[in-house]
Motif scaffolding. Structure first.
Motif, PDB file in Angstrom:
ATOM      1  N   THR A 141       2.962  16.578  -0.789  1.00  0.00           N
ATOM      2  CA  THR A 141       3.368  15.227  -0.363  1.00  0.00           C
ATOM      3  C   THR A 141       3.267  15.038   1.147  1.00  0.00           C
ATOM      4  N   GLU A 190       0.819  14.137   3.143  1.00  0.00           N
ATOM      5  CA  GLU A 190       0.141  12.913   3.589  1.00  0.00           C
ATOM      6  C   GLU A 190       1.013  11.676   3.386  1.00  0.00           C
ATOM      7  N   ILE A 191       1.661  11.578   2.228  1.00  0.00           N
ATOM      8  CA  ILE A 191       2.489  10.396   1.977  1.00  0.00           C
ATOM      9  C   ILE A 191       3.719  10.401   2.873  1.00  0.00           C
ATOM     10  N   TYR A 208       2.299   1.736  -3.467  1.00  0.00           N
ATOM     11  CA  TYR A 208       1.245   2.210  -4.369  1.00  0.00           C
ATOM     12  C   TYR A 208       1.016   3.707  -4.190  1.00  0.00           C
ATOM     13  N   ARG A 209       0.974   4.153  -2.936  1.00  0.00           N
ATOM     14  CA  ARG A 209       0.759   5.578  -2.657  1.00  0.00           C
ATOM     15  C   ARG A 209       1.904   6.439  -3.201  1.00  0.00           C
ATOM     16  N   ASP A 218       0.831  -1.210   0.000  1.00  0.00           N
ATOM     17  CA  ASP A 218       0.000   0.000   0.000  1.00  0.00           C
ATOM     18  C   ASP A 218       0.866   1.261   0.000  1.00  0.00           C
ATOM     19  N   GLU A 219       1.959   1.246   0.775  1.00  0.00           N
ATOM     20  CA  GLU A 219       2.852   2.406   0.808  1.00  0.00           C
ATOM     21  C   GLU A 219       3.492   2.640  -0.558  1.00  0.00           C
ATOM     22  N   ASN A 261       1.797   6.528  -6.994  1.00  0.00           N
ATOM     23  CA  ASN A 261       0.566   7.124  -7.493  1.00  0.00           C
ATOM     24  C   ASN A 261       0.651   8.650  -7.478  1.00  0.00           C
ATOM     25  N   TYR A 289       2.591   9.072   6.095  1.00  0.00           N
ATOM     26  CA  TYR A 289       2.371   7.625   5.955  1.00  0.00           C
ATOM     27  C   TYR A 289       3.690   6.867   6.039  1.00  0.00           C
TER      28      TYR A 289
END
Length: 317
Positions: free
Chosen positions: A202, A204-205, A171-172, A168-169, A175, A208
């Motif tokens: 960036t 939010e990422i 992919y983020r 998931d990380e 993306n 994360y």
């Protein structure tokens, strides 16, 4: 600054059509050292493969090493080989061909496997610390608690628990909308240089990535710290000096590996962005992806009489 939806759509389309590859700069700032660096890293990679490969073999075939401690060590050595093989062959190829181009998909795959194996390594180090805790603090219950089934389950959990989070990380990260320069000022595909190339917010990422690092780096480290505080307290209470020395010697190797791996990894991923520089990130990334796997066999063999004895029986053959 507020952009129109039309502009964003155009930018997004442009990015997804243009960004099909990245350029890993690596050591391009040292053009006259490419051949030398290729030789150095080839030797290091071979040392990692041979050293960790020998540890795997002796922990499988030597009857004296059929214990949970060496079962975990064999798995850790295999993990080290996989971990370095994600980055080393590509880095060696770039040094040999003087090309640093890597496709978008290949970069994503490399990043994903790097994070999955990195998370597994952190968790397996915590499992190895727990094994030493049970062996020293609960010796009478050790065979019952650390039976083969439990050991296998702990290894499997270490390998797979981080897979969905790291996928998931990745992919983020990939993306994101990338624009402008496609040059990664790094030695392999990694989150910090990739995020630098993004042309959108960036925040939010980055949060994360830091949360994932806290879960898979800091949490296992805290478990290791708690385990060893308890271990040291127990060792200091032992009446025999030789008993204390033996207990310390069985733990010191693991502590050295933990210090090398967690120390460099934490500096890269948990250091505030304002204090990071491309040069320091490269150095520490190489440190935890190269030095730790290379010194792991040396640390465990030079400081472990059982491993030395097993090697002496194996090598003449």
């Amino acid at each position: 600054i507020v952009s129109t939806g039309k502009k964003n759509d155009t930018m997004s389309e442009d990015n997804f059509t243009v960004v099909v590859e990245f350029i890993i700069l690596g050591f391009s700032d040292l053009p006259n050292m490419q051949g030398f660096l290729f030789g150095v890293f080839l030797v290091i990679y071979l040392c990692i493969l041979i050293g960790n490969g020998l540890l795997i073999v002796i922990t499988k075939i030597d009857p004296g090493l059929q214990t949970p401690m060496y079962f975990f060590l064999g798995n850790f050595s295999f993990l080290e080989i996989c971990y370095t093989s994600v980055t080393f062959p590509r880095m060696l190829a770039d040094l040999w061909t003087h090309k640093g181009t890597i496709s978008f998909v290949t970069c994503a795959v490399q990043t994903c496997f790097l994070y999955i194996l990195g998370a597994a390594e952190c968790l397996l180090l915590a499992v190895m610390a727990y094994d030493r805790y049970v062996a020293i603090c609960k010796p009478l219950l050790y065979p019952l608690i650390m039976n083969h089934k439990v050991c296998v389950q702990l290894v499997v959990v270490s390998w797979v628990i981080g897979v969905p989070v790291m996928i998931d990380e990745t992919y983020r990260i990939f993306n994101l909308n990338f624009c402008g320069s496609k040059k990664l000022n790094h030695v392999f595909c990694d989150a910090p240089p990739l995020i630098e190339l993004a042309c959108e917010d960036t925040y939010e990422i980055e949060i994360y990535v830091h949360v994932a690092a806290l879960i898979f780096v800091i949490t296992p480290f805290l478990l290791i710290l708690i385990s060893y505080i308890t271990i040291i307290t127990t060792i200091l209470r032992l009446p025999s000096t030789s008993g204390r020395y033996k207990a310390f010697s069985t733990c010191s190797s693991h502590l050295m590996v933990v210090g090398l791996f967690y120390g460099s990894g934490s500096i890269v991923y948990l250091q505030p962005k304002s204090r990071q520089s491309a040069g320091s990130i490269k150095v520490f990334a190489l440190f935890y992806t190269t030095v730790t796997p290379m010194f792991n066999p040396l640390i465990y063999s030079l400081r472990n009489k059982d491993v030395i004895a097993a090697l002496r029986k194996l090598l003449p053959k």
